[in-house]
Write an enzyme that holds these catalytic residues in place. Structure first.
Site, PDB file in Angstrom:
ATOM      1  N   TYR A   1      27.667 -22.183 -14.844  1.00 12.91           N
ATOM      2  CA  TYR A   1      27.337 -23.291 -15.742  1.00 12.91           C
ATOM      3  C   TYR A   1      28.575 -23.726 -16.538  1.00 12.91           C
ATOM      4  CZ  TYR A   1      25.305 -25.684 -19.794  1.00 12.91           C
ATOM      5  OH  TYR A   1      25.022 -26.593 -20.777  1.00 12.91           O
TER       6      TYR A   1
ATOM      7  N   SER B   1      29.695 -28.502 -23.030  1.00 19.39           N
ATOM      8  CA  SER B   1      29.008 -27.463 -23.798  1.00 19.39           C
ATOM      9  C   SER B   1      29.995 -26.515 -24.458  1.00 19.39           C
ATOM     10  CB  SER B   1      28.135 -26.668 -22.822  1.00 19.39           C
ATOM     11  OG  SER B   1      27.733 -25.456 -23.395  1.00 19.39           O
TER      12      SER B   1
ATOM     13  N   ILE C   1      15.424 -22.036 -31.233  1.00 24.03           N
ATOM     14  CA  ILE C   1      14.586 -22.662 -32.274  1.00 24.03           C
ATOM     15  C   ILE C   1      13.300 -23.236 -31.662  1.00 24.03           C
ATOM     16  CG2 ILE C   1      14.462 -24.547 -33.979  1.00 24.03           C
ATOM     17  CD1 ILE C   1      17.270 -23.888 -34.842  1.00 24.03           C
TER      18      ILE C   1
ATOM     19  N   ILE D   1      17.623 -34.197 -25.518  1.00 25.89           N
ATOM     20  CA  ILE D   1      18.648 -35.024 -26.166  1.00 25.89           C
ATOM     21  C   ILE D   1      18.597 -36.447 -25.604  1.00 25.89           C
ATOM     22  CG2 ILE D   1      21.130 -35.298 -26.623  1.00 25.89           C
ATOM     23  CD1 ILE D   1      21.392 -32.221 -26.329  1.00 25.89           C
TER      24      ILE D   1
ATOM     25  N   ASP E   1      15.838 -39.622 -14.512  1.00 25.72           N
ATOM     26  CA  ASP E   1      15.528 -38.210 -14.755  1.00 25.72           C
ATOM     27  C   ASP E   1      14.622 -37.725 -13.625  1.00 25.72           C
ATOM     28  OD1 ASP E   1      15.470 -36.497 -17.759  1.00 25.72           O
ATOM     29  OD2 ASP E   1      14.389 -35.705 -16.022  1.00 25.72           O
TER      30      ASP E   1
ATOM     31  N   ALA F   1      22.235 -35.492 -17.659  1.00 22.46           N
ATOM     32  CA  ALA F   1      21.494 -34.730 -16.653  1.00 22.46           C
ATOM     33  C   ALA F   1      22.250 -33.444 -16.328  1.00 22.46           C
ATOM     34  CB  ALA F   1      21.344 -35.567 -15.381  1.00 22.46           C
TER      35      ALA F   1
HETATM   36  C1  UD2 Z   1      23.759 -21.802 -25.844  1.00 23.46           C
HETATM   37  C2  UD2 Z   1      23.229 -22.840 -24.878  1.00 23.46           C
HETATM   38  C3  UD2 Z   1      23.641 -22.498 -23.474  1.00 23.46           C
HETATM   39  C4  UD2 Z   1      25.142 -22.285 -23.384  1.00 23.46           C
HETATM   40  C5  UD2 Z   1      25.563 -21.228 -24.417  1.00 23.46           C
HETATM   41  C6  UD2 Z   1      27.065 -21.071 -24.466  1.00 23.46           C
HETATM   42  C7  UD2 Z   1      21.146 -23.701 -25.774  1.00 23.46           C
HETATM   43  C8  UD2 Z   1      19.667 -23.715 -25.638  1.00 23.46           C
HETATM   44  N1  UD2 Z   1      21.791 -22.887 -24.923  1.00 23.46           N
HETATM   45  O1  UD2 Z   1      23.157 -20.555 -25.600  1.00 23.46           O
HETATM   46  O2  UD2 Z   1      23.258 -23.559 -22.618  1.00 23.46           O
HETATM   47  O3  UD2 Z   1      25.799 -23.509 -23.634  1.00 23.46           O
HETATM   48  O4  UD2 Z   1      25.153 -21.632 -25.726  1.00 23.46           O
HETATM   49  O5  UD2 Z   1      27.428 -20.068 -25.325  1.00 23.46           O
HETATM   50  O6  UD2 Z   1      21.739 -24.409 -26.572  1.00 23.46           O
HETATM   51  N2  UD2 Z   1      17.324 -15.387 -28.496  1.00 23.46           N
HETATM   52  C9  UD2 Z   1      16.361 -14.455 -28.881  1.00 23.46           C
HETATM   53  N3  UD2 Z   1      15.093 -14.611 -28.432  1.00 23.46           N
HETATM   54  C10 UD2 Z   1      14.703 -15.649 -27.636  1.00 23.46           C
HETATM   55  C11 UD2 Z   1      15.684 -16.607 -27.250  1.00 23.46           C
HETATM   56  C12 UD2 Z   1      16.993 -16.434 -27.691  1.00 23.46           C
HETATM   57  O7  UD2 Z   1      16.673 -13.483 -29.597  1.00 23.46           O
HETATM   58  O8  UD2 Z   1      13.524 -15.744 -27.272  1.00 23.46           O
HETATM   59  C13 UD2 Z   1      18.707 -15.212 -28.967  1.00 23.46           C
HETATM   60  C14 UD2 Z   1      19.712 -15.208 -27.841  1.00 23.46           C
HETATM   61  O9  UD2 Z   1      19.835 -13.929 -27.290  1.00 23.46           O
HETATM   62  C15 UD2 Z   1      20.971 -15.686 -28.575  1.00 23.46           C
HETATM   63  C16 UD2 Z   1      20.431 -16.631 -29.650  1.00 23.46           C
HETATM   64  O10 UD2 Z   1      19.041 -16.331 -29.765  1.00 23.46           O
HETATM   65  O11 UD2 Z   1      21.621 -14.603 -29.191  1.00 23.46           O
HETATM   66  C17 UD2 Z   1      20.590 -18.094 -29.293  1.00 23.46           C
HETATM   67  O12 UD2 Z   1      20.050 -18.274 -27.999  1.00 23.46           O
HETATM   68  P1  UD2 Z   1      19.953 -19.707 -27.281  1.00 23.46           P
HETATM   69  O13 UD2 Z   1      19.464 -19.463 -25.906  1.00 23.46           O
HETATM   70  O14 UD2 Z   1      19.210 -20.655 -28.141  1.00 23.46           O
HETATM   71  O15 UD2 Z   1      21.440 -20.243 -27.315  1.00 23.46           O
HETATM   72  P2  UD2 Z   1      22.834 -19.600 -26.792  1.00 23.46           P
HETATM   73  O16 UD2 Z   1      23.791 -19.794 -27.918  1.00 23.46           O
HETATM   74  O17 UD2 Z   1      22.661 -18.243 -26.254  1.00 23.46           O
END
Ligand code: UD2
Length: 316
Positions: free
Chosen positions: A145, A121, A190, A13, A31, A76
């Site tokens: 976190y 977040s 993604i 970002i 950074d 950061a």
């Molecule tokens: C997001 C934020 C995290 C925290 C969290 C709070 C990101 C990258 N992470 O996590 O920092 O703020 O929200 O709720 O924005 N998944 C798969 N396979 C993979 C990776 C992920 O199935 O290889 C699934 C994961 O289990 C989850 C979904 O995809 O159900 C989204 O995962 P993520 O890590 O992109 O984001 P999130 O919402 O868990």
């Protein structure tokens, strides 16, 4: 020319913001390259890169005492929730202590600062199931976190109320787009998906591991909409001393998301289903009325954002 400091400015970002702002402003990027990459930054005489950590007192003192900033974006952080669970003391230094130190340095040296924007977040909402999330919704930070993000965010806003420092905060939902680093298993889903599609298109074998049944949903927000949000929050008087959700207000589940990319690329991604991750949240979506009141309008559906992302990766 305006003068801007972006901490974490070589990350996903931060670098997108730095590249955008350095077209017209003088930008210092700080950074430590723990997740960010110097290559993310365009070569531009308005942009100065400093390799160092926001936890380095001397360095921070030097940067804040020797420059006069109009805007500071504090991006950061150790963004991995899992990392914070494994190393709560270390991540606390970066995700919380550095913010308090920055606030004190601003109080001391940056009398003319127009705005500090702190990146918080959606993690602060935790697993409380009421949707969509409003800024005033119940807060249930469940990990070091999330606790650090919430505490830091509150300090940042308090420094406005108590000392008149011009601050605001944003709560990011699931941000995606070019230059997001896919290397950690906790990188944005993604970025991991795009990495697998890249391998497939190059003729290699690739498989995506989906944790759960794919019915979990997220508010995926494209980086260009995030930049729009950051610039609005930094510049509007109404955002002073307040925090803003940054999302699109719409959610998509993971199966639908994979369907969108399969269709755009005309490929079927092989998916392996595994047990859901510990602590995974089922559904998440932002109420963005507060951000919209500043003039925000999300320009990218997931279809449109993904198309732009895939084009930038030369996949279509
Ligand atoms: C997001 C934020 C995290 C925290 C969290 C709070 C990101 C990258 N992470 O996590 O920092 O703020 O929200 O709720 O924005 N998944 C798969 N396979 C993979 C990776 C992920 O199935 O290889 C699934 C994961 O289990 C989850 C979904 O995809 O159900 C989204 O995962 P993520 O890590 O992109 O984001 P999130 O919402 O868990």
């Amino acid at each position: 020319m305006r003068s801007i400091l972006i901490t974490g400015g070589a990350g996903f970002i931060g670098s997108t913001l730095a590249n955008h702002l350095s077209k017209k402003s003088s930008v210092i990027v700080l950074d430590d390259l723990s997740m960010g990459k110097e290559e993310n930054l365009v070569k531009n005489s308005n942009l100065t890169f400093v390799n160092g950590s926001v936890t380095d007192k001397e360095l921070m003192n030097e940067i804040l005492s020797k420059n006069t900033f109009d805007y500071i974006f504090h991006l950061a952080a150790i963004a991995s929730v899992a990392d914070s669970v494994e190393r709560p003391v270390e991540t606390h230094q970066i995700n919380f202590e550095s913010v308090l130190m920055l606030l004190e340095l601003i109080k001391k040296y940056q009398k003319d600062l127009k705005r500090l924007v702190f990146s918080s977040s959606a993690a602060v909402y935790g697993d409380e199931p009421t949707l969509p999330k409003k800024e005033e919704s119940v807060i249930r930070p469940l990990t070091p976190y999330a606790v650090d993000k919430f505490a830091a965010e509150q300090y940042v806003l308090d420094y406005n109320h108590l000392y008149g420092i011009r601050t605001s905060a944003v709560r990011f939902f699931n941000v995606y787009g070019p230059n997001q680093n896919p290397e950690s298993p906790y990188s944005g889903v993604i970025s991991i998906l795009v990495d697998r599609y890249k391998k497939l298109q190059a003729g290699a074998e690739a498989e995506f591991t989906l944790f759960g049944d794919g019915s979990q949903s997220r508010d995926f927000v494209f980086i260009e909409d995030v930049i729009q949000a950051l610039l609005l929050v930094a510049s509007k008087e109404d955002s002073l001393g307040r925090q803003f959700n940054v999302g699109t207000g719409e959610a998509l589940d993971l199966n639908e998301l994979i369907g969108v990319i399969d269709e755009a690329l005309d490929i079927k991604l092989p998916v392996k289903y595994e047990a859901e991750r510990d602590g995974d949240i089922k559904d998440s979506v932002a109420d963005i009325s507060r951000l919209k009141s500043l003039g925000f309008k999300p320009n990218f559906s997931v279809q449109a954002g993904m198309r732009k992302y895939l084009e930038s990766e030369n996949l279509i």
